[in-house]
Design a protein around this motif. Sequence first.
Motif, PDB file in Angstrom:
ATOM      1  N   VAL A 114       0.804  -1.223   0.000  1.00 57.44           N
ATOM      2  CA  VAL A 114       0.000   0.000   0.000  1.00 57.44           C
ATOM      3  C   VAL A 114       0.835   1.271   0.000  1.00 57.44           C
ATOM      4  O   VAL A 114       0.482   2.254  -0.656  1.00 57.44           O
ATOM      5  CB  VAL A 114      -0.957  -0.004   1.219  1.00 57.44           C
ATOM      6  CG1 VAL A 114      -1.676   1.343   1.350  1.00 57.44           C
ATOM      7  CG2 VAL A 114      -1.972  -1.127   1.091  1.00 57.44           C
ATOM      8  N   PHE A 115       1.981   1.270   0.710  1.00 56.93           N
ATOM      9  CA  PHE A 115       2.718   2.505   0.912  1.00 56.93           C
ATOM     10  C   PHE A 115       4.066   2.564   0.192  1.00 56.93           C
ATOM     11  O   PHE A 115       4.804   3.536   0.364  1.00 56.93           O
ATOM     12  CB  PHE A 115       2.955   2.723   2.411  1.00 56.93           C
ATOM     13  CG  PHE A 115       1.705   3.100   3.153  1.00 56.93           C
ATOM     14  CD1 PHE A 115       1.157   4.359   3.030  1.00 56.93           C
ATOM     15  CD2 PHE A 115       1.064   2.177   3.963  1.00 56.93           C
ATOM     16  CE1 PHE A 115      -0.001   4.713   3.708  1.00 56.93           C
ATOM     17  CE2 PHE A 115      -0.099   2.520   4.644  1.00 56.93           C
ATOM     18  CZ  PHE A 115      -0.638   3.782   4.517  1.00 56.93           C
ATOM     19  N   PHE A 116       4.375   1.562  -0.621  1.00 61.86           N
ATOM     20  CA  PHE A 116       5.674   1.556  -1.298  1.00 61.86           C
ATOM     21  C   PHE A 116       5.509   1.251  -2.784  1.00 61.86           C
ATOM     22  O   PHE A 116       4.518   0.644  -3.196  1.00 61.86           O
ATOM     23  CB  PHE A 116       6.607   0.543  -0.619  1.00 61.86           C
ATOM     24  CG  PHE A 116       6.887   0.888   0.818  1.00 61.86           C
ATOM     25  CD1 PHE A 116       7.856   1.827   1.136  1.00 61.86           C
ATOM     26  CD2 PHE A 116       6.157   0.314   1.850  1.00 61.86           C
ATOM     27  CE1 PHE A 116       8.097   2.177   2.460  1.00 61.86           C
ATOM     28  CE2 PHE A 116       6.388   0.654   3.170  1.00 61.86           C
ATOM     29  CZ  PHE A 116       7.363   1.592   3.472  1.00 61.86           C
ATOM     30  N   PRO A 117       6.497   1.675  -3.607  1.00 68.20           N
ATOM     31  CA  PRO A 117       6.373   1.551  -5.066  1.00 68.20           C
ATOM     32  C   PRO A 117       6.160   0.110  -5.511  1.00 68.20           C
ATOM     33  O   PRO A 117       6.847  -0.806  -5.019  1.00 68.20           O
ATOM     34  CB  PRO A 117       7.714   2.095  -5.580  1.00 68.20           C
ATOM     35  CG  PRO A 117       8.236   2.951  -4.479  1.00 68.20           C
ATOM     36  CD  PRO A 117       7.763   2.309  -3.206  1.00 68.20           C
ATOM     37  N   PRO A 118       5.261  -0.128  -6.425  1.00 68.24           N
ATOM     38  CA  PRO A 118       5.000  -1.487  -6.898  1.00 68.24           C
ATOM     39  C   PRO A 118       6.157  -2.080  -7.689  1.00 68.24           C
ATOM     40  O   PRO A 118       6.238  -3.305  -7.847  1.00 68.24           O
ATOM     41  CB  PRO A 118       3.755  -1.320  -7.784  1.00 68.24           C
ATOM     42  CG  PRO A 118       3.772   0.124  -8.191  1.00 68.24           C
ATOM     43  CD  PRO A 118       4.365   0.860  -7.046  1.00 68.24           C
ATOM     44  N   ASP A 119       7.080  -1.226  -8.203  1.00 68.45           N
ATOM     45  CA  ASP A 119       8.203  -1.747  -8.989  1.00 68.45           C
ATOM     46  C   ASP A 119       9.383  -2.180  -8.112  1.00 68.45           C
ATOM     47  O   ASP A 119      10.391  -2.671  -8.621  1.00 68.45           O
ATOM     48  CB  ASP A 119       8.667  -0.714 -10.023  1.00 68.45           C
ATOM     49  CG  ASP A 119       9.041   0.629  -9.393  1.00 68.45           C
ATOM     50  OD1 ASP A 119       8.765   0.817  -8.182  1.00 68.45           O
ATOM     51  OD2 ASP A 119       9.591   1.486 -10.111  1.00 68.45           O
ATOM     52  N   MET A 120       9.277  -1.996  -6.790  1.00 67.43           N
ATOM     53  CA  MET A 120      10.301  -2.502  -5.878  1.00 67.43           C
ATOM     54  C   MET A 120      10.187  -4.017  -5.776  1.00 67.43           C
ATOM     55  O   MET A 120       9.106  -4.588  -5.946  1.00 67.43           O
ATOM     56  CB  MET A 120      10.150  -1.887  -4.476  1.00 67.43           C
ATOM     57  CG  MET A 120      10.524  -0.428  -4.373  1.00 67.43           C
ATOM     58  SD  MET A 120      10.255   0.232  -2.689  1.00 67.43           S
ATOM     59  CE  MET A 120      11.465  -0.692  -1.751  1.00 67.43           C
ATOM     60  N   VAL A 152      -0.540   9.533  -3.560  1.00 62.81           N
ATOM     61  CA  VAL A 152       0.308  10.712  -3.299  1.00 62.81           C
ATOM     62  C   VAL A 152       1.797  10.421  -3.426  1.00 62.81           C
ATOM     63  O   VAL A 152       2.628  11.275  -3.117  1.00 62.81           O
ATOM     64  CB  VAL A 152       0.016  11.288  -1.894  1.00 62.81           C
ATOM     65  CG1 VAL A 152      -1.415  11.796  -1.802  1.00 62.81           C
ATOM     66  CG2 VAL A 152       0.292  10.259  -0.810  1.00 62.81           C
ATOM     67  N   GLY A 153       2.161   9.232  -3.872  1.00 60.09           N
ATOM     68  CA  GLY A 153       3.562   8.917  -4.073  1.00 60.09           C
ATOM     69  C   GLY A 153       4.349   8.815  -2.779  1.00 60.09           C
ATOM     70  O   GLY A 153       3.869   8.273  -1.780  1.00 60.09           O
ATOM     71  N   ALA A 154       5.557   9.389  -2.776  1.00 62.23           N
ATOM     72  CA  ALA A 154       6.483   9.244  -1.641  1.00 62.23           C
ATOM     73  C   ALA A 154       5.974   9.897  -0.364  1.00 62.23           C
ATOM     74  O   ALA A 154       6.463   9.601   0.729  1.00 62.23           O
ATOM     75  CB  ALA A 154       7.841   9.839  -2.006  1.00 62.23           C
ATOM     76  N   LEU A 155       4.980  10.788  -0.488  1.00 64.55           N
ATOM     77  CA  LEU A 155       4.426  11.423   0.708  1.00 64.55           C
ATOM     78  C   LEU A 155       3.743  10.392   1.611  1.00 64.55           C
ATOM     79  O   LEU A 155       3.712  10.569   2.840  1.00 64.55           O
ATOM     80  CB  LEU A 155       3.427  12.511   0.301  1.00 64.55           C
ATOM     81  CG  LEU A 155       2.763  13.288   1.444  1.00 64.55           C
ATOM     82  CD1 LEU A 155       3.821  14.029   2.276  1.00 64.55           C
ATOM     83  CD2 LEU A 155       1.728  14.267   0.894  1.00 64.55           C
ATOM     84  N   ALA A 156       3.225   9.322   1.014  1.00 59.10           N
ATOM     85  CA  ALA A 156       2.501   8.307   1.795  1.00 59.10           C
ATOM     86  C   ALA A 156       3.384   7.652   2.859  1.00 59.10           C
ATOM     87  O   ALA A 156       3.012   7.642   4.045  1.00 59.10           O
ATOM     88  CB  ALA A 156       1.895   7.258   0.862  1.00 59.10           C
TER      89      ALA A 156
END
Length: 456
Positions: free
Chosen positions: A45-51, A114-118
Amino acid sequence: MSSSPQSTTGQSPYRAAFAALAGTSIEWYDFYAFATAAAIVFNDVFFPPDMSPYLRTLSAFATFAVGFLLRPLGGIVFGHIGDRVGRKKTLVITLVMMGVASFSIGLLPTYAQVGALAPILLIVLRLVQGIAIGGEWGGAVLIAVENAPRGKAAFFGSFAQLGSSVGALLSTGAFSLMNLFGDDAFMSWGWRVPFLASAVLVIVGLVVRVKLEESPVMEEVRKEQQAKQAKDGEEETRLPVVEVFQKSWRTVLIGVFALATATGGYYVVTSFLLSYGTGDLHLSESMLLNGLTLAAFLELLVTPWLSWLADRVGSHKVVIAGLVGVVVLALPQFMVLGTGSVLLIWLMMLAMRLVMSALYGPIASIFVEGFAPHVRYTGISLSYQICNMIFGGLAPLAAVSLAAAAGGHYWPPAVMLMVISAIGIVCTARLHRLGRTQAEGRPQAPAAREAVPTAT
């Protein structure tokens, strides 16, 4: 001056114990909700899906660990307030802080929104949680133990620890319930409900704690401070944290390692086990959550009994027996996960929680006798929170890293659990002896001596 703690305030020891239980249940519910979500939700939920899945899992547990960094600060700040102003007011403040932070987590936007703000917002709220919980355990233990009848310190002190099992039971139960709506609903909105529901629990906890009276030991400390001020013409200026490190630093240091399994070990057999079981072994998430719920219920049932036993045979003996049990069960706990057998997995979860329950309630009475009443809140909070910062926050991260380095094998985290438990055995015995020595060499007022009995 009466020697009875109840005669000082008219407060029933059971009322004080219930207040400790109610508050810690809510605060630990909030805390375990975060731990559970970090294991199964936050990585997506809170981190990039491409990681990579490994990095996302590690990042999720890192947000969990961040909260532990400020727990010693919370212990110092609220320990100071608790030793100078009072136990009751401090516990009200920590409860409100924890509740507001947890409710806000349920409202956070996701990385997709909200991207990295999350993750940044998640970390900020986690830090608030860490500060709040830093002042909770010490105050809850004191409000229960300092109102306990003589010879029953471990039993009444266990009510504060029961909040941990009640909180875990409510938290895992709430996540299990939300899981029934299906994976899509759970990931989109279901995971938020346990955090939002904490608002109702906080209101209940505040009603209980606001009506609570101050402990008799704190009242005695106030009288001594007023008498000293009248005699010397000035107020006490030495900070409680300074006095603790000057006079009781050995107790703090040994206490940190004595608590390592009760804190870090707990997260290894709950949060890491949940992550390892679902991520590496692809076991049913609901099955593991249900097993953890049953284990929390067992802990709730046996902790008071084990604490009652500790008042009769010695708190340190019960704690050491529990640590020996953890050493014996560490490898089998993870070994059975590979079988996929629900019965075996649940049985081992129950067995592990049974022996770990011996660590929780009785340990409070060992700690309380090691510190003078006027710095007691600060002293036990520092021991507990420094331990949580080192072992609680890093244990899941270390377990994930060790398992990954070993190619997904379970034995390195299990061995880590065995090692910290073996160290805990030595330190618990030492803490008991050190606490007895300090207590015997320190003059106490009659009310304080009566209210805080020494374990045999």
